[in-house]
Write a protein that holds these residues in place. Structure first.
Motif, PDB file in Angstrom:
ATOM      1  N   VAL A 123     -21.453 -16.784  17.677  1.00  0.00           N
ATOM      2  CA  VAL A 123     -21.514 -15.474  17.015  1.00  0.00           C
ATOM      3  C   VAL A 123     -20.638 -14.457  17.739  1.00  0.00           C
ATOM      4  N   ALA A 124     -19.830 -14.898  18.667  1.00  0.00           N
ATOM      5  CA  ALA A 124     -19.052 -13.984  19.493  1.00  0.00           C
ATOM      6  C   ALA A 124     -18.048 -13.176  18.692  1.00  0.00           C
ATOM      7  N   ARG A 125     -17.317 -13.838  17.802  1.00  0.00           N
ATOM      8  CA  ARG A 125     -16.276 -13.107  17.082  1.00  0.00           C
ATOM      9  C   ARG A 125     -16.861 -11.981  16.231  1.00  0.00           C
ATOM     10  N   PRO A 126     -17.937 -12.213  15.468  1.00  0.00           N
ATOM     11  CA  PRO A 126     -18.521 -11.078  14.737  1.00  0.00           C
ATOM     12  C   PRO A 126     -19.016  -9.978  15.682  1.00  0.00           C
ATOM     13  N   LEU A 127     -19.593 -10.365  16.808  1.00  0.00           N
ATOM     14  CA  LEU A 127     -20.046  -9.357  17.762  1.00  0.00           C
ATOM     15  C   LEU A 127     -18.873  -8.574  18.335  1.00  0.00           C
ATOM     16  N   LYS A 128     -17.788  -9.270  18.608  1.00  0.00           N
ATOM     17  CA  LYS A 128     -16.602  -8.610  19.148  1.00  0.00           C
ATOM     18  C   LYS A 128     -16.053  -7.606  18.129  1.00  0.00           C
ATOM     19  N   ARG A 129     -16.002  -8.017  16.852  1.00  0.00           N
ATOM     20  CA  ARG A 129     -15.530  -7.109  15.805  1.00  0.00           C
ATOM     21  C   ARG A 129     -16.462  -5.912  15.665  1.00  0.00           C
ATOM     22  N   GLU A 130     -17.762  -6.173  15.715  1.00  0.00           N
ATOM     23  CA  GLU A 130     -18.758  -5.102  15.605  1.00  0.00           C
ATOM     24  C   GLU A 130     -18.609  -4.109  16.754  1.00  0.00           C
ATOM     25  N   ARG A 131     -18.420  -4.613  17.965  1.00  0.00           N
ATOM     26  CA  ARG A 131     -18.256  -3.751  19.126  1.00  0.00           C
ATOM     27  C   ARG A 131     -16.973  -2.925  19.008  1.00  0.00           C
ATOM     28  N   ALA A 132     -15.890  -3.542  18.556  1.00  0.00           N
ATOM     29  CA  ALA A 132     -14.630  -2.822  18.374  1.00  0.00           C
ATOM     30  C   ALA A 132     -14.775  -1.734  17.315  1.00  0.00           C
ATOM     31  N   ALA A 133     -15.479  -2.035  16.227  1.00  0.00           N
ATOM     32  CA  ALA A 133     -15.688  -1.045  15.169  1.00  0.00           C
ATOM     33  C   ALA A 133     -16.515   0.124  15.683  1.00  0.00           C
TER      34      ALA A 133
END
Length: 107
Positions: free
Chosen positions: A90-100
């Protein structure tokens, strides 16, 4: 990123290097000061410090006739966090969420 993570894990694979990092969390030390804490020669400590520096885990600075080494904790934390994100499904969605979230804070 893989090459730097490989270097970090290679550096951390050694018990003496992990101990050196532990000593450097407390304060900056020279090769001689580190050698006094181990049953190891100064050249052997220098080789360990070279591996740690090459991996970006320690930095060095000349102070008179000595070279002082200090922990580069940010490099270790950032590299290992990045590695964990690559492994986690789930890292990539979390990374995108954090960047957003960061982007929205700056607006």
């Amino acid at each position: 990123m893989a090459a730097s993570v490989d270097k970090i894990f290679e550096a951390l694979a050694s018990g003496p290097r992990r101990q050196i990092l532990a000593y450097l969390t407390e304060k900056e030390l020279s090769t001689t000061e580190l050698a006094e804490r181990f049953a190891m020669s100064t050249p052997a400590i220098s080789r360990h410090l070279s591996v740690l520096e090459n991996a970006g885990l320690v930095t060095s600075e000349r102070s008179g006739q000595f070279v002082l080494y200090k922990l580069n904790g940010d490099s270790l934390v950032n590299s290992l966090t990045g590695y964990a994100f690559e492994l986690c499904p789930v890292a990539r969605p979390l990374k995108r969420e954090r960047a957003a979230a960061k982007t929205q804070k700056t607006k």
